[in-house]
Design an enzyme around this catalytic site. Structure first.
Site, PDB file in Angstrom:
ATOM      1  N   LYS A 159       0.854  -1.186   0.000  1.00 26.76           N
ATOM      2  CA  LYS A 159       0.000   0.000   0.000  1.00 26.76           C
ATOM      3  C   LYS A 159       0.889   1.235   0.000  1.00 26.76           C
ATOM      4  O   LYS A 159       1.788   1.373   0.829  1.00 26.76           O
ATOM      5  CB  LYS A 159      -0.928  -0.011   1.215  1.00 26.76           C
ATOM      6  CG  LYS A 159      -2.029  -1.067   1.106  1.00 26.76           C
ATOM      7  CD  LYS A 159      -3.018  -0.960   2.252  1.00 26.76           C
ATOM      8  CE  LYS A 159      -4.189  -1.914   2.048  1.00 26.76           C
ATOM      9  NZ  LYS A 159      -5.104  -1.469   0.993  1.00 26.76           N
ATOM     10  N   ASP A 196      -0.908  -0.755  -4.276  1.00 29.06           N
ATOM     11  CA  ASP A 196      -2.297  -0.350  -4.031  1.00 29.06           C
ATOM     12  C   ASP A 196      -2.274   1.086  -3.526  1.00 29.06           C
ATOM     13  O   ASP A 196      -1.824   1.366  -2.416  1.00 29.06           O
ATOM     14  CB  ASP A 196      -2.948  -1.272  -2.998  1.00 29.06           C
ATOM     15  CG  ASP A 196      -4.420  -0.951  -2.774  1.00 29.06           C
ATOM     16  OD1 ASP A 196      -4.935  -0.028  -3.430  1.00 29.06           O
ATOM     17  OD2 ASP A 196      -5.051  -1.628  -1.936  1.00 29.06           O
ATOM     18  N   GLU A 226      -3.275  -0.758  -8.049  1.00 26.54           N
ATOM     19  CA  GLU A 226      -4.717  -0.685  -7.793  1.00 26.54           C
ATOM     20  C   GLU A 226      -5.134   0.765  -7.579  1.00 26.54           C
ATOM     21  O   GLU A 226      -4.482   1.506  -6.841  1.00 26.54           O
ATOM     22  CB  GLU A 226      -5.090  -1.506  -6.552  1.00 26.54           C
ATOM     23  CG  GLU A 226      -4.817  -2.987  -6.691  1.00 26.54           C
ATOM     24  CD  GLU A 226      -5.179  -3.761  -5.431  1.00 26.54           C
ATOM     25  OE1 GLU A 226      -6.091  -3.307  -4.702  1.00 26.54           O
ATOM     26  OE2 GLU A 226      -4.549  -4.796  -5.175  1.00 26.54           O
ATOM     27  N   ASP A 257     -10.470  -1.294  -8.251  1.00 29.68           N
ATOM     28  CA  ASP A 257     -10.878  -1.875  -6.972  1.00 29.68           C
ATOM     29  C   ASP A 257     -12.097  -1.122  -6.464  1.00 29.68           C
ATOM     30  O   ASP A 257     -13.238  -1.520  -6.679  1.00 29.68           O
ATOM     31  CB  ASP A 257      -9.694  -1.774  -6.002  1.00 29.68           C
ATOM     32  CG  ASP A 257     -10.002  -2.310  -4.617  1.00 29.68           C
ATOM     33  OD1 ASP A 257     -11.136  -2.742  -4.401  1.00 29.68           O
ATOM     34  OD2 ASP A 257      -9.115  -2.294  -3.770  1.00 29.68           O
ATOM     35  N   LYS A 274     -14.114  -8.054  -4.626  1.00 32.34           N
ATOM     36  CA  LYS A 274     -14.263  -8.161  -3.181  1.00 32.34           C
ATOM     37  C   LYS A 274     -15.729  -8.448  -2.880  1.00 32.34           C
ATOM     38  O   LYS A 274     -16.548  -7.521  -2.806  1.00 32.34           O
ATOM     39  CB  LYS A 274     -13.816  -6.874  -2.490  1.00 32.34           C
ATOM     40  CG  LYS A 274     -12.335  -6.594  -2.651  1.00 32.34           C
ATOM     41  CD  LYS A 274     -11.915  -5.313  -1.944  1.00 32.34           C
ATOM     42  CE  LYS A 274     -10.407  -5.115  -2.034  1.00 32.34           C
ATOM     43  NZ  LYS A 274      -9.962  -3.838  -1.432  1.00 32.34           N
TER      44      LYS A 274
END
Length: 698
Positions: free
Chosen positions: A153, A183, A209, A234, A260
């Site tokens: 991240k 991400d 992402e 995402d 997700k």
């Protein structure tokens, strides 16, 4: 007919998780259980997982909608298809729970090589945002654990520092050895994003992402055409209706999308999106969304059936300190389901009829402490609960103060837990039994009633402490002092006590008269022996129904002995007590059970004789029904003169006392005088503070 219920579980991160949206310390999930009325033991379970500021159902009416679903569960198949469009987490929980129920309620919803434990799923390792050192340590740990695909991240710290971390990785591991996914969680602005992607591209990044915030379709579409790094959508998928998903994919045409299920409405909804993506040659993978192990398990099982060869994002189950134990395990960068491992249930605490998980109870306790109507005695309960759940290993308690001023000591929580389990096992209580707290939580006896309930899954009700506590209904367990029992019998009779299956009495001795009144009761009443330093009792003797005894039976791990003065010595290493010499004078039977004869600090020296007042009190209790004690007061000839202090108004004289004791004890041991006192000073455990009454003697 179906039945349903839900339980809220606040998950706590082991280490706060950093994202570009902020730091995550806790996260809420709701476990939804569904069962058929005629088969109540077979239940399907689903999880509704919410991420603050991300899930579209992160809203104030979430639980209200969940309650509506439960109340209307039998019409589920007839619900409007858009009923839960704005509540994808609930939609997924229902789908999951029904699938589990229809497959036997064993948390196995797909019978595959994965759930048989034969095959695993390749997963990526997740690196949380934080300081340079923090992220570097995580990266090294993941690589050492065998991960060959890690997701980092980015966007929370300085871009140059993040770039430095990525360069450090690439210096040691090339693209063939380690796949890097990034991400950004929408951290970059449209004006800067392309330039930053060009800087990152030489580092061999697999994908990034959501580089810019969602709902900027035109900007994202342009970026996907020009990007040197494949882009994975995402957040862009969250909250879209099916027809909007198709339009978005046609507009943006990303290289990847990420599914997700908790944020998209479940398996069926996610599969439709996969189909749309594959029709457009858009690749994909599945990621969990910080679900507890209930949701992660279902997502992993479903993901295995899809046979996607890419590493999946399913490794977040270990980030919580209070997750439910499950058969899921990670080995060499693969997620496995080990059918030999058992599921655990979320630990719940029941206080006055309300169910809480640990963190809900902590928050409730804080509210009670700050609530003006909460009385001081009740605040002591919740103050202790907060102390019990804090990070300290010890609890500060006060001694009884029976032989002097009460003093603070520190007890280890693990020792308190051990003592609690010993008591529960000895009395044969079981999970779900109801316990009554009517002792002040300021002192060890009240604290230990709370510990026993929290540790051993008892339902705890509390009432205001006092000589005559109030309660309604039946209980399996309660603790009292002898003076409380005497007052209850005086006001309500012995039948009231039979509403409680198991009673322990502590804090002071039990008079002959009281023991006689309790002896015929059908419930189990135990007199306890112990003190604050031993974490309440270390021995019990039964004083009701069958197996009554004058001797205390110690816990099996307790080793007892005496010194030359017949003082009891306690050796109980399991709770940190080693060779502790007490003031109690005892004698043993052949089984090493013991009987208390008196206390060394109560021994009276009169005319060179050592007189044990407790032996005289035991005989006098057959005559005197009021509270009383035998004591020695200074006297010129004898050094101390033996006298009797009686609580209440005069109703007999010293001659009557001496005549009654005549022939039962030696003449030299007969009391010489009686003093009547309106009311005795007592410790909170019910012990009379004897030395206070010297001031009443002229």
């Amino acid at each position: 007919m179906y039945k349903a219920s839900f339980t809220k579980h606040t998950l706590k991160f082991k280490i706060p998780g950093g994202t570009s949206r902020g730091i995550l310390k806790t996260k809420d999930s709701w476990y939804l259980e569904i069962w058929e009325e005629e088969k109540p033991t077979i239940k399907g379970i689903g999880e509704a997982s919410i991420i603050k500021n991300l899930s579209i159902d992160d809203r104030v009416d979430f639980e209200e909608k969940l309650i509506w679903c439960i109340n209307n569960i039998n019409s589920y198949s007839n619900w409007n298809r858009d009923e839960l469009q704005e509540f994808p987490a609930i939609k997924f929980a229902l789908e999951m729970a029904f699938m589990d129920l229809h497959n036997g309620g064993n948390n196995v919803i797909f019978d595959t090589e994965f759930t048989k434990g034969r095959k695993g799923i390749f997963i990526n390792g997740l690196i949380w945002m934080g300081s340079y050192e923090f992220m570097r340590d995580q990266i090294i740990d993941k690589i050492d654990s065998g991960f060959r695909c890690i997701k980092i991240k980015i966007g929370a710290i300085n871009f140059e520092e993040e770039l430095s971390l990525l360069k450090m990785i690439r210096e040691e591991f090339d693209e063939d050895q380690l796949e890097l996914r990034l991400d950004a969680n929408g951290a970059f602005s449209p004006s800067e994003v392309l330039e930053k992607l060009k800087i990152l591209a030489p580092l061999g990044i697999h994908s990034i992402e959501q580089p810019i915030k969602q709902k900027q379709w035109v900007e994202m579409a342009n970026l996907c055409k020009l990007t040197p790094i494949p882009i994975a959508l995402d957040e862009e998928l969250i909250g879209l209706k099916p027809e909007e998903v198709q339009k978005m994919l046609d507009t943006i045409n990303p290289q990847y999308i990420i599914l997700k299920p908790s944020l998209l409405g479940g398996f069926e909804a996610s599969k439709k999106i996969i189909t749309l993506a594959e029709e457009r040659n858009i690749n994909w993978w599945v990621t969990s969304a910080l679900e507890a192990n209930i949701g992660l398990n279902a997502i992993a099982q479903w993901t295995y059936t899809l046979k996607n060869p890419l590493p999946q994002g399913l490794g977040t189950g270990k980030v919580f300190s209070n997750n439910i134990k499950s058969p899921l395990e990670i080995n060499n960068a693969k997620l496995y389901y080990n059918p030999q491992k058992k599921w655990s249930k979320i630990k719940k605490y029941n206080i006055n009829g309300q169910n809480f998980d640990k963190y809900e109870l902590i928050e409730y306790s804080k509210l009670k402490l700050n609530d003006i109507p909460t009385q001081d005695w009740e605040k002591q309960i919740f103050s202790f609960i907060l102390e019990w759940f804090n990070e300290n290993d010890t609890i500060k308690v006060l001694t009884s103060g029976s032989t002097g001023k009460a003093k603070p000591i520190f007890l280890k929580k693990k020792h308190m837990e051990y003592s609690a389990k010993n008591t529960i096992n000895l009395i044969n209580l079981k999970k779900g039994d109801k316990a009554l707290l009517c002792l002040p939580a300021e002192y060890i006896a009240g604290k230990m009633m709370i510990v026993r309930s929290l540790t051993c899954d008892l339902q705890l009700d509390y009432t205001k402490p006092g000589l005559n506590p109030m309660w309604k209904g039946n209980y399996q367990f309660a603790a009292f002092t002898p003076s409380m029992i005497s007052k209850i019998i005086e006001i309500k009779g012995t039948n009231k006590l039979e509403e409680i299956d198991n009673i322990i009495l502590g804090g002071s001795s039990v008079s002959v008269q009281l023991e006689k009144e309790l002896s015929h009761l059908s419930n189990n009443i135990f007199h306890t022996y112990g003190m604050t330093e031993t974490i309440t009792h270390i021995a019990l003797r039964k004083i009701s129904t069958n197996n009554k005894s004058d001797y205390f039976t110690p816990f099996s791990e307790v080793k007892l002995s005496t010194n030359k003065n017949s003082q009891l010595i306690i050796d109980y290493p399991k709770i940190g007590v080693n060779k502790m010499i007490t003031n109690d004078i005892v004698k043993f039977d052949e089984h090493n059970n013991f009987k208390i004869l008196g206390r060394t600090d109560n021994i009276i020296i009169s005319g060179a004789l050592k007189i044990n007042p407790e032996l005289i009190e035991r005989e006098l209790s057959k005559l005197i029904k009021e509270d009383f004690f035998v004591f020695g007061i200074p006297e010129t000839t004898l050094g101390n003169k033996l006298v009797v202090f009686v609580q209440g108004k005069p109703n007999f004289n010293i001659i009557e006392v001496q005549n009654f004791l005549g022939g039962k004890i030696k003449k030299q041991f007969l009391p010489k005088e009686i003093f009547y006192i309106d009311s005795f000073d007592k410790t909170l455990s019910g012990k009379t503070i004897r030395k206070n009454y010297l001031k009443n003697i002229d």
